[in-house]
Design an enzyme around this catalytic site. Structure first.
Site, short mmCIF file in Angstrom:
data_model
loop_
_atom_site.label_atom_id
_atom_site.label_comp_id
_atom_site.label_asym_id
_atom_site.label_seq_id
_atom_site.Cartn_x
_atom_site.Cartn_y
_atom_site.Cartn_z
N SER A 89 -8.92 29.27 31.55
CA SER A 89 -8.96 28.71 30.19
C SER A 89 -10.04 29.42 29.37
O SER A 89 -10.48 30.52 29.73
CB SER A 89 -9.19 27.20 30.24
N ASN A 90 -10.47 28.80 28.28
CA ASN A 90 -11.50 29.40 27.43
C ASN A 90 -12.36 28.28 26.84
O ASN A 90 -12.18 27.11 27.18
CB ASN A 90 -10.84 30.23 26.32
N HIS A 91 -13.27 28.64 25.95
CA HIS A 91 -14.28 27.67 25.49
C HIS A 91 -13.84 26.81 24.31
O HIS A 91 -14.64 26.08 23.74
CB HIS A 91 -15.57 28.40 25.11
#
Ligand code: PMT
Length: 412
Positions: free
Chosen positions: A210-212
């Site tokens: 995933s990412n932030h």
């Protein structure tokens, strides 16, 4: 663009333990920019004092004692006529009965009779009192006369019962009030689809890539569209943020799920705004069991995800929808050049470029610094703003584009 800003709200507070929540509501309305005048019934003053409301609103709070003061003959008329909205929270069973009957025996009842503005009632009472046929009939009558009834909610009641009777939380009531004032906004009758959060691409049953992205920017965009009266479908990967009141949430995890949800929601939508951080790649294989460390560090092969925006842009000429498509560009270098490429490749009306390497912009923070690049060649560099302000700027541009798109004569 916050539709509560500058509005005059008359807050009626009646005798219930939920009076403490009314003080919070008065404070939230004041912080949202409303001028709040409070009227407490005699029973309400047993639970809370006018001083509490005066302290949080900075304005007079009235009681029945004021009915016989020097303004007596005009006070209720003045308060009623100046109000943009009458909110009664909490509204007890007794008050609902009096309002239904048109009683004129207290400052609040007199004012409610004289008021011609919209009204919102947030009932609070014990479970049995709420389900009593008399209360239900009163609520139905008041709703038929145009009152918006919010709640009550199911939960723990002062009597110890767990039943429907709790006053709706102030934040949710605030959302309903926001919606009421937004009804005549520039996007009324328009459907806006907004995406928010980072997609999660599973590796095995317990892990994902995933990412932030926190979803903050997307949620701010959804709220700004609601504030203009739009019907909003919020396709999101997060449950950590409260859904803006009035938005229709659709929870997804992966880019593939987001694509399905966007395609479905866009069939009847005029606008698509993609603030979500969508993974460009996903693991080619998803292990059915948890990957064990004993087998050594795995090599993860990735495969490309569908490009949601590009897919929608391609389908646009076939379906004539959405009329306006907006993307974001999360960049760490060459902001304008990279965003320009995405604008063209994805067939967008405009793109919101943000430098996500800056500490005060991009992922998870409350501020953003963006540049808006239009398909018409326009470049607008905005200063550091709150994500709410960024969202408002984006929606202003959307309204203009939508007006142009719908004003264009259709080709035969
Ligand atoms: O959520 P926050 O913490 O508030 O952070 C906000 C944000 C940084 C996530 C937001 O402002 C932002 O920049 N969102 C876009 C992030 C992104 O995926 O950028 P991109 O440059 O990789 O993609 C460009 C555009 O294509 C985006 O609108 C994206 O939604 C879309 N996209 C990307 C990949 C893909 N497979 N399909 C897409 O539609």
């Amino acid at each position: 663009m916050n539709p509560i800003q500058g509005k005059r709200i008359l807050l009626g507070v009646t005798g219930s333990i939920a009076c403490y929540k009314a003080a919070d509501l008065a404070s939230k309305l004041t912080q949202a920019g409303a001028q709040v005048d409070t009227i407490l019934t005699k029973a309400a003053t047993q639970f809370i004092t006018p001083l509490t409301f005066q302290a949080v609103t900075g304005r007079r709070a009235y009681t029945d004692g004021d009915l016989w003061g020097h303004d007596a003959h005009v006070l209720h008329i003045g308060l009623a006529h100046q109000a943009d909205l009458l909110v009664i929270a909490p509204a007890t069973a007794n008050t609902l009965a009096q309002l239904a009957q048109g009683s004129a025996d207290s400052l609040l009842n007199l004012t409610a009779l004289a008021a011609t503005c919209p009204r919102l009632l947030a009932p609070a009472m014990d479970g049995g009192m709420y389900t009593h046929p008399a209360t239900q009939a009163n609520l139905q009558l008041l709703a038929e006369r145009g009152a918006r009834i919010v709640g009550p909610e199911e939960g723990h009641l002062a009597s110890g019962l767990v039943a429907r009777g709790r006053m709706t939380e102030p934040l949710a009531i605030l959302g309903h009030i926001r919606q009421l004032f937004a009804q005549s906004g520039a996007l009324r009758g328009r459907r806006v689809v907004v995406t928010a959060g980072g997609t999660r691409e599973p590796l095995d049953p317990v892990r994902f890539l995933s990412n932030h992205s926190s979803g903050k920017q997307g949620y701010a965009v959804a709220q700004a569209a609601l504030d203009l009266g739009a019907e909003v479908v919020l396709i999101t990967t997060t449950t950590a943020l409260p859904t803006p009141s009035g938005a229709q949430p659709v929870l997804v995890n992966t880019a593939a799920e987001m694509l399905d949800a966007v395609q479905q929601a866009c069939q009847a939508a005029e606008v698509l705004i993609m603030a979500a951080a969508v993974a460009d790649f996903r693991p080619a294989q998803v292990a059915t069991q948890k990957i064990k460390k004993q087998t050594g560090a795995p090599t993860i092969e990735l495969t490309p995800n569908p490009d949601i925006l590009a897919t929608l842009a391609q389908q646009r000429p076939l379906h004539d929808r959405p009329l306006v498509v907006v993307g974001f560009a999360a960049e760490t270098e060459n902001l304008a050049t990279n965003a320009q490429v995405k604008l063209q490749k994805k067939g967008l009306d405009f793109i919101v470029a943000n430098d996500v390497s800056a500490p005060d912009a991009g992922f998870a923070v409350d501020t953003n610094r963006v540049t808006l690049l239009g398909a018409d060649g326009t470049v607008e560099i905005l200063p550091l703003l709150s994500k709410t302000e960024v969202a408002e700027q984006i929606l202003q541009r959307v309204v203009k584009l939508l007006n142009n798109a719908t004003a264009k004569p259709k080709l035969p």
